[in-house]
Design an enzyme around this catalytic site. Structure first.
Site, PDB file in Angstrom:
ATOM      1  N   GLY A 122       0.831  -1.197   0.000  1.00 29.27           N
ATOM      2  CA  GLY A 122       0.000   0.000   0.000  1.00 29.27           C
ATOM      3  C   GLY A 122       0.866   1.247   0.000  1.00 29.27           C
ATOM      4  N   GLY A 192      20.091  -8.717  23.791  1.00 26.69           N
ATOM      5  CA  GLY A 192      18.779  -8.143  24.072  1.00 26.69           C
ATOM      6  C   GLY A 192      17.741  -9.252  24.074  1.00 26.69           C
ATOM      7  N   VAL A 193      16.506  -8.873  23.785  1.00 28.92           N
ATOM      8  CA  VAL A 193      15.411  -9.833  23.908  1.00 28.92           C
ATOM      9  C   VAL A 193      15.547 -10.957  22.880  1.00 28.92           C
ATOM     10  N   ILE A 194      15.818 -10.598  21.621  1.00 24.12           N
ATOM     11  CA  ILE A 194      15.908 -11.635  20.582  1.00 24.12           C
ATOM     12  C   ILE A 194      17.141 -12.516  20.817  1.00 24.12           C
ATOM     13  N   GLU A 213      27.796  -8.655  23.705  1.00 24.56           N
ATOM     14  CA  GLU A 213      26.950  -7.481  23.968  1.00 24.56           C
ATOM     15  C   GLU A 213      27.827  -6.243  24.128  1.00 24.56           C
ATOM     16  N   GLY A 281      18.731  -4.758  17.714  1.00 22.51           N
ATOM     17  CA  GLY A 281      17.612  -3.814  17.686  1.00 22.51           C
ATOM     18  C   GLY A 281      16.934  -3.798  16.325  1.00 22.51           C
ATOM     19  N   ASP A 322       5.229  -0.399  15.889  1.00 21.66           N
ATOM     20  CA  ASP A 322       6.694  -0.293  15.821  1.00 21.66           C
ATOM     21  C   ASP A 322       7.167   0.873  14.969  1.00 21.66           C
ATOM     22  N   HIS A 454      -4.192 -21.479  46.557  1.00 20.76           N
ATOM     23  CA  HIS A 454      -3.043 -22.265  47.015  1.00 20.76           C
ATOM     24  C   HIS A 454      -3.137 -23.677  46.449  1.00 20.76           C
TER      25      HIS A 454
HETATM   26  P1  FAD Z   1       4.483  -5.536  12.250  1.00 19.78           P
HETATM   27  O1  FAD Z   1       4.080  -6.684  13.076  1.00 19.78           O
HETATM   28  O2  FAD Z   1       5.880  -5.407  11.836  1.00 19.78           O
HETATM   29  O3  FAD Z   1       3.516  -5.532  10.996  1.00 19.78           O
HETATM   30  C1  FAD Z   1       3.666  -4.657   9.941  1.00 19.78           C
HETATM   31  C2  FAD Z   1       2.992  -5.252   8.711  1.00 19.78           C
HETATM   32  O4  FAD Z   1       2.911  -4.248   7.704  1.00 19.78           O
HETATM   33  C3  FAD Z   1       3.773  -6.406   8.067  1.00 19.78           C
HETATM   34  O5  FAD Z   1       2.914  -7.465   7.770  1.00 19.78           O
HETATM   35  C4  FAD Z   1       4.317  -5.812   6.769  1.00 19.78           C
HETATM   36  O6  FAD Z   1       4.422  -6.768   5.733  1.00 19.78           O
HETATM   37  C5  FAD Z   1       3.236  -4.805   6.446  1.00 19.78           C
HETATM   38  N1  FAD Z   1       3.674  -3.695   5.603  1.00 19.78           N
HETATM   39  C6  FAD Z   1       4.741  -2.883   5.774  1.00 19.78           C
HETATM   40  N2  FAD Z   1       4.747  -1.913   4.815  1.00 19.78           N
HETATM   41  C7  FAD Z   1       3.650  -2.150   4.039  1.00 19.78           C
HETATM   42  C8  FAD Z   1       3.095  -1.487   2.912  1.00 19.78           C
HETATM   43  N3  FAD Z   1       3.642  -0.375   2.407  1.00 19.78           N
HETATM   44  N4  FAD Z   1       1.977  -2.014   2.375  1.00 19.78           N
HETATM   45  C9  FAD Z   1       1.390  -3.119   2.885  1.00 19.78           C
HETATM   46  N5  FAD Z   1       1.869  -3.770   3.964  1.00 19.78           N
HETATM   47  C10 FAD Z   1       2.979  -3.277   4.521  1.00 19.78           C
HETATM   48  N6  FAD Z   1       6.569  -8.437  20.963  1.00 19.78           N
HETATM   49  C11 FAD Z   1       5.878  -8.835  22.055  1.00 19.78           C
HETATM   50  O7  FAD Z   1       5.070  -8.059  22.575  1.00 19.78           O
HETATM   51  N7  FAD Z   1       6.048 -10.088  22.579  1.00 19.78           N
HETATM   52  C12 FAD Z   1       6.918 -10.967  22.048  1.00 19.78           C
HETATM   53  O8  FAD Z   1       7.045 -12.085  22.549  1.00 19.78           O
HETATM   54  C13 FAD Z   1       7.663 -10.577  20.918  1.00 19.78           C
HETATM   55  N8  FAD Z   1       8.536 -11.432  20.353  1.00 19.78           N
HETATM   56  C14 FAD Z   1       9.233 -11.032  19.252  1.00 19.78           C
HETATM   57  C15 FAD Z   1      10.156 -11.913  18.712  1.00 19.78           C
HETATM   58  C16 FAD Z   1      10.907 -11.544  17.612  1.00 19.78           C
HETATM   59  C17 FAD Z   1      11.907 -12.511  17.042  1.00 19.78           C
HETATM   60  C18 FAD Z   1      10.695 -10.270  17.015  1.00 19.78           C
HETATM   61  C19 FAD Z   1      11.444  -9.861  15.800  1.00 19.78           C
HETATM   62  C20 FAD Z   1       9.774  -9.387  17.540  1.00 19.78           C
HETATM   63  C21 FAD Z   1       9.051  -9.756  18.676  1.00 19.78           C
HETATM   64  N9  FAD Z   1       8.123  -8.893  19.270  1.00 19.78           N
HETATM   65  C22 FAD Z   1       7.450  -9.275  20.387  1.00 19.78           C
HETATM   66  C23 FAD Z   1       7.863  -7.544  18.718  1.00 19.78           C
HETATM   67  C24 FAD Z   1       6.580  -7.564  17.872  1.00 19.78           C
HETATM   68  O9  FAD Z   1       6.708  -8.533  16.864  1.00 19.78           O
HETATM   69  C25 FAD Z   1       6.338  -6.185  17.277  1.00 19.78           C
HETATM   70  O10 FAD Z   1       6.351  -5.213  18.304  1.00 19.78           O
HETATM   71  C26 FAD Z   1       4.994  -6.136  16.579  1.00 19.78           C
HETATM   72  O11 FAD Z   1       4.934  -7.089  15.548  1.00 19.78           O
HETATM   73  C27 FAD Z   1       4.740  -4.744  15.998  1.00 19.78           C
HETATM   74  O12 FAD Z   1       3.510  -4.733  15.370  1.00 19.78           O
HETATM   75  P2  FAD Z   1       3.177  -3.725  14.174  1.00 19.78           P
HETATM   76  O13 FAD Z   1       1.765  -3.970  13.812  1.00 19.78           O
HETATM   77  O14 FAD Z   1       3.573  -2.359  14.553  1.00 19.78           O
HETATM   78  O15 FAD Z   1       4.133  -4.122  12.976  1.00 19.78           O
HETATM   79  P1  NAI Z   2      17.105  -5.155  21.860  1.00 18.83           P
HETATM   80  O1  NAI Z   2      17.043  -3.687  21.821  1.00 18.83           O
HETATM   81  O2  NAI Z   2      16.273  -5.905  22.825  1.00 18.83           O
HETATM   82  O3  NAI Z   2      18.601  -5.614  22.128  1.00 18.83           O
HETATM   83  C1  NAI Z   2      19.645  -5.238  21.288  1.00 18.83           C
HETATM   84  C2  NAI Z   2      20.948  -5.424  22.058  1.00 18.83           C
HETATM   85  O4  NAI Z   2      22.017  -5.302  21.147  1.00 18.83           O
HETATM   86  C3  NAI Z   2      21.133  -4.366  23.141  1.00 18.83           C
HETATM   87  O5  NAI Z   2      21.497  -4.988  24.352  1.00 18.83           O
HETATM   88  C4  NAI Z   2      22.241  -3.501  22.580  1.00 18.83           C
HETATM   89  O6  NAI Z   2      23.043  -2.917  23.579  1.00 18.83           O
HETATM   90  C5  NAI Z   2      23.021  -4.495  21.750  1.00 18.83           C
HETATM   91  N1  NAI Z   2      23.804  -3.905  20.676  1.00 18.83           N
HETATM   92  C6  NAI Z   2      23.463  -2.890  19.856  1.00 18.83           C
HETATM   93  N2  NAI Z   2      24.454  -2.657  18.969  1.00 18.83           N
HETATM   94  C7  NAI Z   2      25.421  -3.566  19.223  1.00 18.83           C
HETATM   95  C8  NAI Z   2      26.695  -3.841  18.637  1.00 18.83           C
HETATM   96  N3  NAI Z   2      27.140  -3.143  17.606  1.00 18.83           N
HETATM   97  N4  NAI Z   2      27.435  -4.836  19.161  1.00 18.83           N
HETATM   98  C9  NAI Z   2      26.979  -5.578  20.213  1.00 18.83           C
HETATM   99  N5  NAI Z   2      25.798  -5.341  20.809  1.00 18.83           N
HETATM  100  C10 NAI Z   2      25.023  -4.363  20.311  1.00 18.83           C
HETATM  101  O7  NAI Z   2      16.834  -5.616  20.360  1.00 18.83           O
HETATM  102  P2  NAI Z   2      16.527  -7.033  19.726  1.00 18.83           P
HETATM  103  O8  NAI Z   2      16.898  -8.142  20.633  1.00 18.83           O
HETATM  104  O9  NAI Z   2      17.108  -6.973  18.365  1.00 18.83           O
HETATM  105  O10 NAI Z   2      14.956  -7.021  19.616  1.00 18.83           O
HETATM  106  C11 NAI Z   2      14.308  -5.941  18.950  1.00 18.83           C
HETATM  107  C12 NAI Z   2      13.016  -5.629  19.614  1.00 18.83           C
HETATM  108  O11 NAI Z   2      12.058  -6.629  19.333  1.00 18.83           O
HETATM  109  C13 NAI Z   2      13.074  -5.602  21.131  1.00 18.83           C
HETATM  110  O12 NAI Z   2      13.551  -4.373  21.618  1.00 18.83           O
HETATM  111  C14 NAI Z   2      11.661  -5.805  21.499  1.00 18.83           C
HETATM  112  O13 NAI Z   2      11.002  -4.574  21.421  1.00 18.83           O
HETATM  113  C15 NAI Z   2      11.158  -6.731  20.408  1.00 18.83           C
HETATM  114  N6  NAI Z   2      11.140  -8.100  20.921  1.00 18.83           N
HETATM  115  C16 NAI Z   2      10.342  -8.381  21.982  1.00 18.83           C
HETATM  116  C17 NAI Z   2      10.300  -9.639  22.510  1.00 18.83           C
HETATM  117  C18 NAI Z   2       9.474  -9.886  23.700  1.00 18.83           C
HETATM  118  O14 NAI Z   2       8.649  -9.053  24.030  1.00 18.83           O
HETATM  119  N7  NAI Z   2       9.632 -11.011  24.378  1.00 18.83           N
HETATM  120  C19 NAI Z   2      11.072 -10.738  21.945  1.00 18.83           C
HETATM  121  C20 NAI Z   2      11.932 -10.322  20.851  1.00 18.83           C
HETATM  122  C21 NAI Z   2      11.914  -9.054  20.360  1.00 18.83           C
END
Ligand code: FAD
Ligand code: NAI
Length: 475
Positions: A122, A192-194, A213, A281, A322, A454
């Site tokens: 879009g 970080g988280v991932i 890290e 990140g 995001d 409990h």
């Molecule tokens: P997204 O989920 O990124 O969705 C955006 C959508 O827009 C996508 O489908 C994309 O294809 C579409 N799009 C983009 N541009 C266009 C366009 N121009 N036209 C049409 N479609 C388009 N968060 C948690 O709360 N709990 C977790 O356990 C968690 N685990 C995670 C694990 C990993 C490995 C990762 C990478 C992220 C994780 N997150 C987690 C973060 C979470 O996935 C994001 O915060 C969340 O998906 C954000 O939602 P969103 O709707 O903003 O964007």
């Molecule tokens: P993150 O922000 O959680 O962690 C990134 C880490 O990389 C930080 O600790 C940072 O200091 C480090 N870093 C940055 N640059 C670096 C470098 N050059 N060398 C070494 N270390 C470096 O980001 P991550 O893990 O990529 O996840 C992205 C986001 O996705 C999270 O911030 C979170 O918002 C979302 N997420 C949420 C999850 C959940 O809710 N359980 C699970 C996975 C992702």
């Protein structure tokens, strides 16, 4: 007019699809456009969260935890299992099935709520009177007209400068969720988280995992007592974690990846691995949106600029999730999506940024809401703290999972709960009680006086609240 809508949502991740459903519930005519496809080319709704984020990572965490339990821990329960074998294709295939169920679930929800779905990219084409025009480039091209547009285009992984993701050897979350074999040596940049979640998955499945890290402190944003407790467990499990690491120029050959790095003492080190996850990140994603064409303002980091109501620089164009400021979490995106749909309908949608919970789904899980002790000290806020270890909780002992604790931080004068930090079993579920209490601006005494079943892990929350007043009953 054909394809005339009240609201067009761009992106069907948690921010976009939830906004679309809520707007439809409120009686608006809604379309949602999403570009993501699965391997067959069919729509894959649900965004990063469903396809390469929350859902698949939790599926792999669950499966790998079963493998770890069967390999090492079931014996403690008197369950003797011999010849435990990993079937990685089955494990990844199950994850893909879970993802597909969620993709299809959203399509079903769209039908149920009469949200019209368009599969394709879009982009903003312009404005005609009161209407924004959105072009959809896909198998079925279309031009949509709408008074309101919600941008929910999400985020993408950040790469190390000069090191592109090939998803075979240099992996983002995408490749790291679909490996065809267990790498013997796995490097992770970013604790970080991932890095911690996916590092844990592959360690459990047999990889030797080293995490580098950059920051000098492990999980610097997390309450440091909780971070230290978790760090102790991760190291015991065999994750090699180095903080204060400065990464040099990464070199690749067909067989391996070499990462030169400098440790916190200034010594040169070298890590050689088969595969490398880069999890440093994520960056906002606005590709294909044609933001510049209509003057949609982005900030210097590429986020769509919004006010605290999620209004962008353009009239009746909103942005959530995001792609805008704030934590990159699925539930934050969803809350913003609901709030924006309600604002468009003339209601008073609201997101409380002070009560957004965080969870890291490692073992032990780490979950928190509100302020850390470090933040309270920096703010000069007088507080009282109460902790309770899972070691003293009957249910945790019965489960055989006694790592960690619950910590409640409350205002020294009013007793209002300011933060709750949990490391341990089911922290992800337990944190909901703390969020509820904080949303109602409750006190630690409120938690302490609530009857908890409990034996449950939730009794540790009650006991931690009692500990604020130095009157635990079971410790
Ligand atoms: P997204 O989920 O990124 O969705 C955006 C959508 O827009 C996508 O489908 C994309 O294809 C579409 N799009 C983009 N541009 C266009 C366009 N121009 N036209 C049409 N479609 C388009 N968060 C948690 O709360 N709990 C977790 O356990 C968690 N685990 C995670 C694990 C990993 C490995 C990762 C990478 C992220 C994780 N997150 C987690 C973060 C979470 O996935 C994001 O915060 C969340 O998906 C954000 O939602 P969103 O709707 O903003 O964007
Ligand atoms: P993150 O922000 O959680 O962690 C990134 C880490 O990389 C930080 O600790 C940072 O200091 C480090 N870093 C940055 N640059 C670096 C470098 N050059 N060398 C070494 N270390 C470096 O980001 P991550 O893990 O990529 O996840 C992205 C986001 O996705 C999270 O911030 C979170 O918002 C979302 N997420 C949420 C999850 C959940 O809710 N359980 C699970 C996975 C992702």
């Amino acid at each position: 007019m054909a394809n005339q809508f009240d609201v067009v949502v761009i992106g069907a991740g948690p921010g976009g699809y939830i906004a679309a459903i809520r707007a439809a519930q409120l009686g608006m005519k809604v379309a949602c456009v999403d570009a993501a496809s699965n391997a067959k080319g069919d729509p894959a709704l649900g965004g990063t969260c469903t396809n390469v984020g929350c859902i698949p990572s939790k599926a792999l965490l669950q499966s790998s935890e079963h493998f770890e339990q069967a390999s090492h821990h079931l014996g403690e329960h008197g369950v003797e299992v011999q010849g435990v074998k990993l079937n990685l294709a089955q494990l990844i295939g199950r994850k893909d099935t879970v993802v597909k169920q969620n993709n299809d679930g959203i399509l079903y929800l769209f039908k149920k709520n009469k949200v019209e779905f368009f599969h394709g990219v879009g982009s903003f084409a312009g404005k005609d009177g009161d209407n924004w025009q959105i072009e959809v480039a896909g198998k079925k091209a279309a031009t949509l007209n709408a008074k309101h547009v919600i941008v929910a285009t999400g985020s993408a992984p950040r790469a190390l400068p000069g090191l592109n993701f090939d998803e075979k050897q240099i992996l983002s979350n995408d490749g790291a969720l679909s490996l065809e074999s267990v790498p013997k040596r796995l490097g992770v940049i970013g604790a970080g988280v991932i890095g911690l979640e996916l590092g844990s998955v592959w360690r459990r499945l047999g990889s030797e995992v080293t995490v580098l890290e950059a920051m000098p402190t492990f999980l610097g944003a997390v309450d440091q007592q909780a971070a230290k407790e978790a760090h102790k467990s991760f190291v015991k499990q065999g994750l090699n974690i180095h903080v204060g690491a400065k990464i040099g120029e990464v070199k690749q050959t067909a067989r391996q990846v070499t990462i030169p790095w400098t440790d916190s003492a200034g010594q040169e080190q070298k890590l050689v691995v088969d595969k490398l996850i880069v999890s440093i990140g994520r960056v906002p994603y606005t590709g294909g949106l044609e933001a510049a064409k209509v003057g949609l303002a982005l900030d210097d980091r590429g986020f769509v600029t919004v006010d605290d109501q999620c209004r962008t620089s353009l009239p009746n164009v909103w942005a959530v999730g995001d792609v805008v400021r704030g934590p990159m979490l699925a539930h934050k995106a969803e809350e913003e999506g609901v709030a924006v749909a309600e604002r468009i309908a003339g209601q008073h949608g609201h997101v409380n940024f002070d009560t957004i919970p965080w969870v890291i789904y490692t073992s032990p899980e780490i979950a928190w809401v509100g302020k850390t002790e470090e933040q309270l000290k920096a703010d000069g806020r007088a507080y009282r703290s109460g902790s309770f270890p899972f070691m003293a909780n009957g249910r945790a002992r019965a489960l055989g999972d006694t790592t960690g604790f619950v910590k409640v931080l409350a205002d020294a004068t009013t007793d209002e709960v300011l933060g709750v930090h949990i490391v341990g079993p089911m922290a992800s579920e337990l944190i909901a009680e703390a969020v509820t209490i904080m949303e109602f601006r409750g006190a630690s005494e409120d938690i302490a006086r609530i009857c908890h079943a409990h034996p449950t892990l939730s009794e540790a929350m009650k006991e931690a609240a009692l500990a604020v007043d130095k009157r635990t009953l079971n410790f």
